[in-house]
Design an enzyme around this catalytic site. Structure first.
Site, PDB file in Angstrom:
ATOM      1  CG  HIS A 119       8.535   5.710 -11.720  1.00  0.00           C
ATOM      2  ND1 HIS A 119       8.766   6.852 -10.985  1.00  0.00           N
ATOM      3  CD2 HIS A 119       7.713   4.945 -10.964  1.00  0.00           C
ATOM      4  CE1 HIS A 119       8.123   6.765  -9.832  1.00  0.00           C
ATOM      5  NE2 HIS A 119       7.470   5.624  -9.792  1.00  0.00           N
ATOM      6  CG  ASP A 174       4.165   3.017  -9.333  1.00  0.00           C
ATOM      7  OD1 ASP A 174       5.314   3.482  -9.449  1.00  0.00           O
ATOM      8  OD2 ASP A 174       3.325   3.472  -8.533  1.00  0.00           O
ATOM      9  CG  HIS A 203       4.005   8.325 -10.628  1.00  0.00           C
ATOM     10  ND1 HIS A 203       3.638   7.180 -11.304  1.00  0.00           N
ATOM     11  CD2 HIS A 203       4.632   7.890  -9.508  1.00  0.00           C
ATOM     12  CE1 HIS A 203       4.019   6.122 -10.631  1.00  0.00           C
ATOM     13  NE2 HIS A 203       4.639   6.523  -9.526  1.00  0.00           N
ATOM     14  NE  ARG A 205       6.129  12.814  -1.800  1.00  0.00           N
ATOM     15  CZ  ARG A 205       4.813  12.994  -1.907  1.00  0.00           C
ATOM     16  NH1 ARG A 205       4.259  14.103  -1.459  1.00  0.00           N
ATOM     17  NH2 ARG A 205       4.045  12.066  -2.463  1.00  0.00           N
TER      18      ARG A 205
HETATM   19  C1  OGA Z   1       7.352   5.146  -6.076  1.00  0.00           C
HETATM   20  C2  OGA Z   1       6.768   6.507  -6.116  1.00  0.00           C
HETATM   21  C3  OGA Z   1       6.164   8.490  -4.867  1.00  0.00           C
HETATM   22  C4  OGA Z   1       6.498   9.127  -3.541  1.00  0.00           C
HETATM   23  O1  OGA Z   1       8.003   4.808  -5.061  1.00  0.00           O
HETATM   24  O2  OGA Z   1       7.145   4.388  -7.045  1.00  0.00           O
HETATM   25  O3  OGA Z   1       6.236   6.892  -7.123  1.00  0.00           O
HETATM   26  O4  OGA Z   1       5.805  10.042  -3.142  1.00  0.00           O
HETATM   27  N1  OGA Z   1       6.832   7.246  -5.010  1.00  0.00           N
HETATM   28  O5  OGA Z   1       7.451   8.676  -2.913  1.00  0.00           O
HETATM   29 NI    NI Z   2       5.900   5.258  -8.455  1.00  0.00          NI
END
Ligand code: OGA
Ligand code: NI
Length: 337
Positions: free
Chosen positions: A205, A207, A262, A272
């Site tokens: 996606h 942001d 990303h 994580r």
């Molecule tokens: C998001 C995202 C990355 C992560 O929440 O938009 O890209 O490491 N998160 O959680």
């Molecule tokens: Ni994101």
């Protein structure tokens, strides 16, 4: 403790191993050197829409305090976490991302930039201990917002925009629609052998907001998509922040800055934990390319819209959709009268 039920291959999209972003290629911006930072930020936003920030001045204590609180939250039994309410739009979510069927190996807590509202949600989970969460959250957000201001002002300077606070004022506005998100990706079960392929934690996606500031523990998983459409893994660094350019900034810069696509791959071994501050404009803000970026005959690539209009349209989309396509002008050459 098993936090999520066992996934099936049908439920989750799986992907092949991806090369690691060579550490030397991740653009690194040292905020203690603003002169260099301005140039580096400009190039990173044009090339990738992504960079790493060191010497960010967010107190390490604020970061580790929030990380401990977040870990405590995610270690609670599911029924307890669900007391934070469903994430529509703020609350606790588990596997379902958004409202349109996207699934990921992730659980999350969505919070606002309004501490009183967060406190009510957190009180349902923590009772009197919510006060501590609120204080820790407020210290962290305060540090991160200061850093965001510095970065947004360096962006404006790099673009030679006279009004240095043109981006930062949107985020600093008391009506700013900023969002804070805690994501937890538990290790997936041993017996889920996916033929050596990864499993999606958070699907691809971009942001939506202006920029997002991400800090994670030392667990890998984040990947970004380059201009040639290849995916690279970003080595984790718990002492730094990662900055994503979002859709709103891509439009404000008339496509000069790139809203980076990303995703996160879940990890078979280590959980994580990431915390992301999404710097958003007020709902009434008109999102359109800045006039100074439309000089020399450059036409706007987008039809005007407000942040509210973008969000209303985004609610109906899937995670991987290009949410800006609705607002793009089909042809910049034929668009003029
Ligand atoms: C998001 C995202 C990355 C992560 O929440 O938009 O890209 O490491 N998160 O959680
Ligand atoms: Ni994101």
């Amino acid at each position: 403790m098993v936090l999520l039920s066992k996934p099936t291959t049908e439920q989750y999209s799986c992907i092949r191993k991806t090369p690691t972003f060579p550490t030397s290629i991740v653009p690194v911006v040292d905020l203690s050197k603003p002169g260099d930072a301005k140039t580096l930020i400009l190039k990173a936003c044009e090339d990738y829409g992504f960079f790493k920030v060191i010497n960010h001045a967010v107190p390490m204590e604020a970061i580790s305090n929030l990380e401990s609180q977040a870990a405590e939250f995610f270690s609670l039994p599911l029924t307890q976490k669900e007391k934070a309410g469903t994430p529509n739009p703020f609350g606790y979510g588990n596997k379902n991302i958004g409202r349109n069927g996207d699934l990921g190996w992730v659980e999350y807590l969505l919070l606002t930039n309004n501490h009183d509202y967060n406190f009510i949600r957190l009180s349902s989970v923590f009772g009197p201990k919510a006060e501590q969460f609120r204080n820790v959250l407020s210290d962290y957000m305060c540090g991160v917002r200061k850093m965001a201001c510095v970065i947004l002002e360096l962006m404006a300077e790099g673009l030679n925009i006279e009004e240095k606070n043109v981006f930062s004022k949107m985020m600093m506005d008391k009506e700013s629609d900023s969002v804070f998100r805690l994501n937890h990706y538990p290790p997936y079960p041993d017996n889920f052998n996916n033929n050596g392929k990864g499993m999606i934690g958070f699907g691809e996606h971009t942001d939506p907001q202006i920029i997002s500031l991400l800090r994670s523990n030392n667990s890998s998983g984040l990947q970004i998509c380059l201009r040639d459409r290849s995916w690279v893994s970003v080595p984790p660094d718990q002492n730094s922040f990662f900055v994503n350019v979002g859709d709103a900034l891509q439009v404000l810069t008339n496509g000069r800055f790139r809203s980076v696509r990303h995703r996160v791959l879940a990890n078979g071994l280590k959980s994580r934990l990431s915390m992301i501050y999404f710097c958003g404009p007020p709902l009434s803000e008109r999102i359109a390319p800045l006039p100074s970026l439309l000089l020399n005959g450059n036409e706007s690539l987008y039809n005007d819209f407000t942040w509210f209009e973008y969000k209303s349209s985004a609610y109906a989309t899937r995670l991987a959709d290009n949410r800006l396509s609705r607002f793009e002008r089909i042809s910049t050459t034929s668009a003029s009268s």
